[in-house]
Design a protein around this motif. Structure first.
Motif, short mmCIF file in Angstrom:
data_model
loop_
_atom_site.label_atom_id
_atom_site.label_comp_id
_atom_site.label_asym_id
_atom_site.label_seq_id
_atom_site.Cartn_x
_atom_site.Cartn_y
_atom_site.Cartn_z
N LYS A 90 0.72 -0.99 0.47
CA LYS A 90 0.20 -0.37 -0.12
C LYS A 90 0.82 1.01 -0.15
O LYS A 90 0.87 2.52 -0.65
CB LYS A 90 -0.83 -0.36 1.45
N ALA A 126 2.35 2.13 -3.26
CA ALA A 126 1.12 2.11 -4.38
C ALA A 126 1.08 4.01 -4.04
O ALA A 126 0.98 4.93 -5.15
CB ALA A 126 0.18 1.89 -3.88
N GLU A 155 -8.06 -0.78 -6.32
CA GLU A 155 -7.20 -1.98 -5.14
C GLU A 155 -7.54 -3.27 -6.12
O GLU A 155 -8.66 -3.17 -6.76
CB GLU A 155 -7.58 -2.16 -4.29
N TRP A 176 -2.13 -3.50 -6.71
CA TRP A 176 -3.19 -2.28 -6.92
C TRP A 176 -2.37 -2.19 -8.68
O TRP A 176 -1.18 -2.44 -8.97
CB TRP A 176 -2.58 -0.52 -6.23
#
Length: 196
Positions: free
Chosen positions: A80, A83, A112, A119
Motif C-alpha cells: 500500500k 502505491a 485496488e 494495486w
C-alpha cells in the motif's frame, strides 16, 4: 507472452477514463509499461499515452516480500505504501501541468485488486516521441542540440521553483513533442526538496 498478458490485464478497465482504449504497447521500464491509448469522437481519433504500473508486478515479487520475513500485515502495508509513493508522482506532475517543457499529466486512476493483494495504477499523459527514437529517425542539428539544452534548463528551473529534484535525467526520460519541444518526463523517483 507476458506482454499480451499485461495488455489484457489492463484492458479489463476499458473504457479507461470513460472513453479511452489501449491500442498498443510503446515502452517498458523497470516500474511499468507505457501504452498508446485512443478514443474516437465523431470519426476523429485522439491519442494519448498510458503509464501502467502493477504492484506487486507478479507472484514472485510477492513471494520475495513474504520470504524476507514480513508478516502478511506488513506485506500489505508495504505494498500500500508503494502505491502511495507512486501516486506522489501524480502530485508532482499535477504541480507542473501545462508547462511546455514538462510531459503533460492529464489524469490517473488507482485501482485496488479485488481478487488478490495489490494495486493497478494508471496515468494518462500526452503522447510524445522518446528522444532516442527521435535522434535515430533524423539528423540531430546543432540548432536542435541548443534547443534541447535550453528546454531542459527551463524544465529544471520550473522543478526548482516547485521544490522538486528530478534525480533521473537521462535520454530515456526526455521526449519530443510534434512541434519540436523537448520535454522532461518520468518523475517516478523525483522527490520534493522539503521531504528529502
Amino acid at each position: 507472452m507476458v506482454e499480451v498478458k499485461m495488455i489484457e490485464h489492463y484492458k479489463k478497465y476499458e473504457p479507461l477514463f470513460g472513453a479511452w482504449e489501449i491500442s498498443k504497447l510503446i515502452g517498458k521500464g523497470s516500474f511499468g509499461e507505457v501504452y498508446e491509448i485512443e478514443r474516437n469522437n465523431f470519426g476523429i481519433v485522439y491519442k494519448a499515452a498510458l503509464k501502467a504500473i502493477t504492484i506487486p508486478f507478479d507472484e514472485s515479487e510477492l513471494n520475495e516480500l513474504m520470504a524476507s520475513g514480513m508478516s502478511m500485515a506488513e506485506t500489505k502495508q508495504y505494498i500500500k505504501q508503494s502505491a502511495k509513493d507512486i501516486v506522489n508522482e501524480f502530485v508532482l506532475m499535477s504541480q507542473l501541468k501545462g508547462n511546455t517543457n514538462i510531459v503533460s499529466y492529464e489524469d490517473h486512476q488507482v485501482i485496488e485488486h479485488e481478487d488478490k493483494l495489490g494495486w493497478d495504477i494508471l496515468m494518462k499523459m500526452e503522447l510524445l516521441e522518446p528522444l532516442n527514437k527521435y535522434m535515430k529517425s533524423k539528423d540531430f542539428t546543432q540548432r536542435e542540440l541548443v534547443k534541447l539544452g535550453i528546454d531542459l534548463c527551463t524544465a529544471l528551473e520550473l522543478c526548482e521553483k516547485h521544490n522538486i529534484v528530478h534525480r533521473d535525467i537521462k535520454p530515456e526520460n526526455i521526449f519530443v513533442s510534434p512541434n519540436g519541444d523537448f520535454k522532461l518526463g518520468d518523475f517516478g523517483i523525483a522527490r520534493s526538496i522539503e521531504k528529502a
